[in-house]
Design a protein around this motif. Sequence first.
Motif, PDB file in Angstrom:
ATOM      1  N   ALA A 117      23.436  61.096  41.680  1.00 18.87           N
ATOM      2  CA  ALA A 117      22.894  59.774  40.857  1.00 18.87           C
ATOM      3  C   ALA A 117      23.210  60.123  39.165  1.00 18.87           C
ATOM      4  O   ALA A 117      23.864  58.536  38.544  1.00 18.87           O
ATOM      5  CB  ALA A 117      21.424  59.341  41.101  1.00 18.87           C
ATOM      6  N   VAL A 140      26.831  59.691  38.897  1.00 20.05           N
ATOM      7  CA  VAL A 140      27.148  58.200  38.355  1.00 20.05           C
ATOM      8  C   VAL A 140      26.506  57.092  37.102  1.00 20.05           C
ATOM      9  O   VAL A 140      27.433  56.742  36.555  1.00 20.05           O
ATOM     10  CB  VAL A 140      26.387  57.431  39.563  1.00 20.05           C
ATOM     11  CG1 VAL A 140      26.767  55.462  38.977  1.00 20.05           C
ATOM     12  CG2 VAL A 140      27.159  58.037  41.168  1.00 20.05           C
ATOM     13  N   LYS A 141      25.809  57.863  37.095  1.00 19.89           N
ATOM     14  CA  LYS A 141      25.233  57.429  35.472  1.00 19.89           C
ATOM     15  C   LYS A 141      26.136  58.079  34.149  1.00 19.89           C
ATOM     16  O   LYS A 141      26.867  57.208  33.305  1.00 19.89           O
ATOM     17  CB  LYS A 141      23.866  58.435  35.095  1.00 19.89           C
ATOM     18  CG  LYS A 141      23.191  58.152  33.623  1.00 19.89           C
ATOM     19  CD  LYS A 141      22.743  59.280  33.205  1.00 19.89           C
ATOM     20  CE  LYS A 141      21.899  58.561  31.810  1.00 19.89           C
ATOM     21  NZ  LYS A 141      22.597  59.430  31.033  1.00 19.89           N
ATOM     22  N   TYR A 182      31.702  53.966  44.270  1.00 22.98           N
ATOM     23  CA  TYR A 182      30.764  53.693  44.914  1.00 22.98           C
ATOM     24  C   TYR A 182      31.579  52.769  46.136  1.00 22.98           C
ATOM     25  O   TYR A 182      30.945  52.997  46.991  1.00 22.98           O
ATOM     26  CB  TYR A 182      31.148  52.175  44.087  1.00 22.98           C
ATOM     27  CG  TYR A 182      30.914  51.446  43.120  1.00 22.98           C
ATOM     28  CD1 TYR A 182      29.323  51.326  43.503  1.00 22.98           C
ATOM     29  CD2 TYR A 182      30.032  51.812  41.328  1.00 22.98           C
ATOM     30  CE1 TYR A 182      28.460  50.711  42.721  1.00 22.98           C
ATOM     31  CE2 TYR A 182      30.165  51.440  40.514  1.00 22.98           C
ATOM     32  CZ  TYR A 182      28.423  50.746  41.374  1.00 22.98           C
ATOM     33  OH  TYR A 182      27.506  50.284  40.459  1.00 22.98           O
ATOM     34  N   VAL A 233      25.226  55.784  44.677  1.00 21.40           N
ATOM     35  CA  VAL A 233      24.822  54.989  43.877  1.00 21.40           C
ATOM     36  C   VAL A 233      25.221  54.069  45.609  1.00 21.40           C
ATOM     37  O   VAL A 233      26.018  54.823  46.701  1.00 21.40           O
ATOM     38  CB  VAL A 233      26.219  53.883  43.370  1.00 21.40           C
ATOM     39  CG1 VAL A 233      27.437  54.392  43.905  1.00 21.40           C
ATOM     40  CG2 VAL A 233      25.699  52.815  43.242  1.00 21.40           C
TER      41      VAL A 233
END
Length: 446
Positions: free
Chosen positions: A255, A258-259, A280, A286
């Motif tokens: 997570a 991804v940030k 994705y 995510v």
Amino acid sequence: MFKYNLIKLYKATDRGDTTAMNILGDCYFYGNNGVEEDKESAVKWYREAAERGNPDAQNNLADCYSQGWGVEQNKERAAYWYREAAEHGHASAQFSIGQCYFQGEGVEQDYRKAVEWFHRSAEKGNEDAQRLLGLCYEKGKGVEADMTEALKWFRKVVNQDDVVAFHLGLCYYLGDGVDKNSVEAVKMFRVAAEMDNPDAQYYLGRCYYNGEGVERDMGIALEWYGLAAEQGNTYAQFDLGVCYLFGRGVGQDRAKAVKWFREAAEQGDASAQYNLAICYDKGEGVKQDYTEAVRWHREAAEQGCAEAQYHLGTYYDKGEGVKQDKAEAVKWYHKAAEQGNIDAQYNLFICYYKGEGISTNKVEAVKWLRKAAEQGDMHAQYYLGICYDNGEVVEHNKAEALKWYKKAAEKGLMEAKQKLGLCNKMITYVEQTKKKAIEWWYKITE
């Protein structure tokens, strides 16, 4: 108090005191000492003092002409007054007239004269002049390139100028104009990093990450990456994302990966856009979302990222996250294949061979098949072997077929191993048949 000072200043100007005239000009320019800001009045007093030979006033009047403060902007007049002040030894004016010559503002561009004035100013300790003088020696502008001399001037300002310190560190890091020296690079990066230069913070982190010029320390590396990333450095944001994605030097946290990929992606970093798209696509860190995957692959693809171009092609090919469009798939495969993407080259072979999204063209199909095979794609190697085996598009050549079957088999492709086994059996059979034929011939002729 203000009134008393102004009275004294005015009395001094009546006596022709140019220092008082210049100070009075400053009062009007900045609106202090009890007078309202009035740049036109400031120019009046600067001019009074400048025309009487006061170098500070000449420099101030030049600034006004240069920027159009209280007087119509006039670069030629600015250069004139900078030169007057410079000739009187005014260090700031010497730097400014040097800039005029360097940029060709108010005077004809002349790098040699620029360097002469930078030298005079730099010798008096003007840091701006020292910085630009170093740049002139580095780039060979107005003087013969001399990195030793450039370093001499850069070093005078490194402790006050984070940009110069970082630049110097990069020169040592890359061996650009100087012998590559990671230890020296780390020193310069640290100087700039401690002045909050985000680029230096990133490179210092990179040095700790790779153990370049300093003992490897993932914890310290991540600290510097974090500081640079928080300031918006996309390289640091991307690398931090990779660290969290794979758990390098920090607990795995997709997570957070991804940030950081998103932070860099939204600033236009193609590598981060590609990685975000993959997250994705796979639902890592995510919720899986092919539409978002397509969006970010497209962003990266349009910047020329070959991997993203290939993946975007596959989405159009399969109709995932976007309406199926074989022609659009071919378009993106082409872009990636031309950059050497092996998967795109193989898929392009299939498209041309089967006529999917483009007219059937077996010659073009084999062209892309060969490119993928030569880069080591085992499926491409296998099918290229079949082409030679069957004489399809290329001339029948058993030896060439065996060569490509063998390459694919060595990579573990079962079909190629089987094909290679059949070929070897056939060769053995032919050799045995030839041997029996010879034996029968001798028997007949006895």
